[in-house]
Motif scaffolding. Structure first.
Motif, PDB file in Angstrom:
ATOM      1  N   ASP A   1      -1.340   6.501  -2.429  1.00 33.13           N
ATOM      2  CA  ASP A   1      -2.273   7.491  -1.888  1.00 33.13           C
ATOM      3  C   ASP A   1      -3.019   8.244  -2.981  1.00 33.13           C
ATOM      4  OD1 ASP A   1       0.640   8.303  -1.856  1.00 33.13           O
ATOM      5  OD2 ASP A   1      -0.289  10.273  -1.881  1.00 33.13           O
TER       6      ASP A   1
ATOM      7  N   CYS B   1      -4.527   4.279   1.524  1.00 34.14           N
ATOM      8  CA  CYS B   1      -3.625   4.644   2.617  1.00 34.14           C
ATOM      9  C   CYS B   1      -3.905   3.703   3.776  1.00 34.14           C
ATOM     10  CB  CYS B   1      -3.843   6.089   3.062  1.00 34.14           C
ATOM     11  SG  CYS B   1      -3.598   7.330   1.777  1.00 34.14           S
TER      12      CYS B   1
ATOM     13  N   GLN C   1      -7.845   0.777   6.502  1.00 29.51           N
ATOM     14  CA  GLN C   1      -7.463   1.954   5.733  1.00 29.51           C
ATOM     15  C   GLN C   1      -7.556   3.238   6.549  1.00 29.51           C
ATOM     16  OE1 GLN C   1     -10.424   0.426   5.148  1.00 29.51           O
ATOM     17  NE2 GLN C   1     -11.852   2.063   5.666  1.00 29.51           N
TER      18      GLN C   1
ATOM     19  N   CYS D   1       0.807  -1.232   0.000  1.00 26.53           N
ATOM     20  CA  CYS D   1       0.000   0.000   0.000  1.00 26.53           C
ATOM     21  C   CYS D   1       0.835   1.276   0.000  1.00 26.53           C
ATOM     22  CB  CYS D   1      -0.943  -0.004   1.200  1.00 26.53           C
ATOM     23  SG  CYS D   1      -2.213  -1.294   1.099  1.00 26.53           S
ATOM     24  N   GLU D   2       2.162   1.156   0.015  1.00 23.58           N
ATOM     25  CA  GLU D   2       3.006   2.342  -0.051  1.00 23.58           C
ATOM     26  C   GLU D   2       2.853   3.041  -1.404  1.00 23.58           C
ATOM     27  OE1 GLU D   2       6.977   1.046   0.694  1.00 23.58           O
ATOM     28  OE2 GLU D   2       6.741   0.973   2.879  1.00 23.58           O
ATOM     29  N   ASN D   3       2.824   4.351  -1.371  1.00 24.40           N
ATOM     30  CA  ASN D   3       2.822   5.168  -2.597  1.00 24.40           C
ATOM     31  C   ASN D   3       1.598   4.938  -3.474  1.00 24.40           C
ATOM     32  OD1 ASN D   3       5.427   6.262  -1.944  1.00 24.40           O
ATOM     33  ND2 ASN D   3       6.356   4.376  -2.713  1.00 24.40           N
TER      34      ASN D   3
ATOM     35  N   GLY E   1      -7.446   6.086   4.139  1.00 22.48           N
ATOM     36  CA  GLY E   1      -7.923   6.871   3.011  1.00 22.48           C
ATOM     37  C   GLY E   1      -9.365   6.569   2.662  1.00 22.48           C
TER      38      GLY E   1
END
Length: 394
Positions: free
Chosen positions: A345, A350, A367, A341-343, A369
């Motif tokens: 967003d 997120c 999450q 889930c990195e990068n 986000g």
């Protein structure tokens, strides 16, 4: 009440559940593992007892007989006679483009499964053995096949075709078939129910020793990372995932490997095993904690490959409502979920670290986000029982 015995025969394992339908009550379950190896194990579980033993289990025929012996045991068994099993339902990995629904097994169906051996050489032979032995042990039961490939028959032609000469598709059916379909179907149904949105756009990640990603819209598979066979797509325990065909040709033409040897390398010696010497992500995570460079790289490569598929499938669906993690690694590895889930967003993906570390069972959100990130336990055996019961009641 119908008693459905679900048989999930792998290349060296046999999982089973005896499920009462429509109550969905698991009466017994178990696993026969490391079939044909020096030390085999089996487990048998009911509401009252748990048995774990080791013994030599030479083949799937012996394993099936062992399952029947446990179910019929006069002390801790759950049935008195084989005739109390109404249905034996079998997971069959490859149904080609022939089988799109759960299917009553007859001689013609068995011949078709045999014809597909070359497309799933590690699994379809074991699946057929399970069928033939169960016909002998449970002669009064209805035998049903549920195919892993069936869920992906909704993938549109522009997504399942390869850009190769038409006759190779038309005469030899070389196309994307997809796998893990029973798991993807079960988990996507759970996600849709949870979200209360039948039109949800989902990316479902089935992450175990075998790994796959599926794009799902309106409850239907519209794209999938595995293809004609189970090698492409994500990095797996022993499988390479995506690789340039030129590298395969180089191995054969320049380095002298046979096609059989290359097939063995890509299926059995690559993936996490090839990168680190470990096929089990738990061992790799220990290596990461200890600063092992090969393990750190393997984890980064695995997460990066998954992220690329999330991006591609979000583009294909023109959006994403939820990212779903399932199967052994997907359900249990907080570290890999965090890395994946990195990068992301920009897609509203997120992760919440505290929720991600939570080990509660059942469906959970992790999450921060606006895009949901869900962890949903899979249950292939229950999904097979559900589909079989619906077929019998139709």
């Amino acid at each position: 009440m119908k008693k459905i015995l679900v048989i999930n025969a792998g290349s060296s394992s046999l999982k089973f559940q005896l499920i009462a339908m429509p109550e969905r009550e698991v009466l017994a379950s178990g696993l026969v593992d490391r079939i044909g190896q020096e030390t085999s194990t089996y487990s048998f579980l009911t509401t009252d007892i748990k048995i774990e033993e080791s013994e030599i289990i030479p083949d799937h025929e012996y394993a099936m007989a062992l399952v029947a012996e446990q179910l019929l045991d006069p002390i801790y068994g759950v049935i008195d006679t084989p005739s109390q099993i109404d249905t034996v339902s079998h997971r069959v990995v490859h149904g080609g483009s022939i089988f799109k629904e759960p299917t009553l097994i007859n001689e013609t169906v068995k011949e078709k499964i045999k014809e597909l051996f070359s497309l799933a050489p590690l699994h379809n032979p074991a699946n057929l053995t399970g069928i033939e032995v169960s016909e002998q042990i449970f002669p009064d039961a209805i035998q049903i096949a549920v195919f892993d490939t069936a869920f992906h028959q909704t993938i549109p032609e522009h997504a399942f075709r390869y850009a190769i000469p038409n006759e190779l598709y038309e005469q030899h059916q070389i196309r994307v078939y997809g796998f893990h379909g029973t798991s993807h179907k079960y988990v996507s149904k759970k996600a849709i129910e949870y979200l209360e949105n039948p039109e949800a756009k989902l990316v479902v990640l089935h992450l175990g020793n075998g790994c796959s990603a599926t794009a799902i819209v309106n409850g239907e598979s519209v794209d999938h990372s595995l293809g004609f066979g189970p090698v492409p797509g994500l990095i797996m325990g022993t499988r390479s995932g995506d690789i340039d065909p030129a590298a395969v040709l180089y191995l054969i033409d320049k380095l002298g490997y046979s096609a059989e040897e290359v097939n063995h390398i890509l299926n059995k010696k690559s993936g996490l095993l090839g990168l680190t010497g470990h096929s089990d992500l738990r061992e790799i995570q220990k290596g990461v904690s200890n600063g092992d460079a090969a393990c750190i790289l393997a984890l980064e490569m695995t997460a990066y490959r998954i992220r690329k598929y999330i991006g591609a499938y979000t583009a294909a669906m023109n959006g994403i409502d939820a990212l779903v993690f399932t199967a052994g690694i997907g359900e249990n590895s907080a570290l890999l979920r965090e890395k994946v889930c990195e990068n992301l967003d920009f897609l509203g993906i997120c992760i919440n670290n505290d929720k991600n570390e939570n080990t509660e069972k059942g469906i959970r959100e992790i999450q921060n986000g606006y895009t949901k990130i869900l962890v949903i336990p899979t249950n292939e055996e229950l999904e097979i029982a559900i589909q079989s019961y619906e077929l019998m009641e139709a």
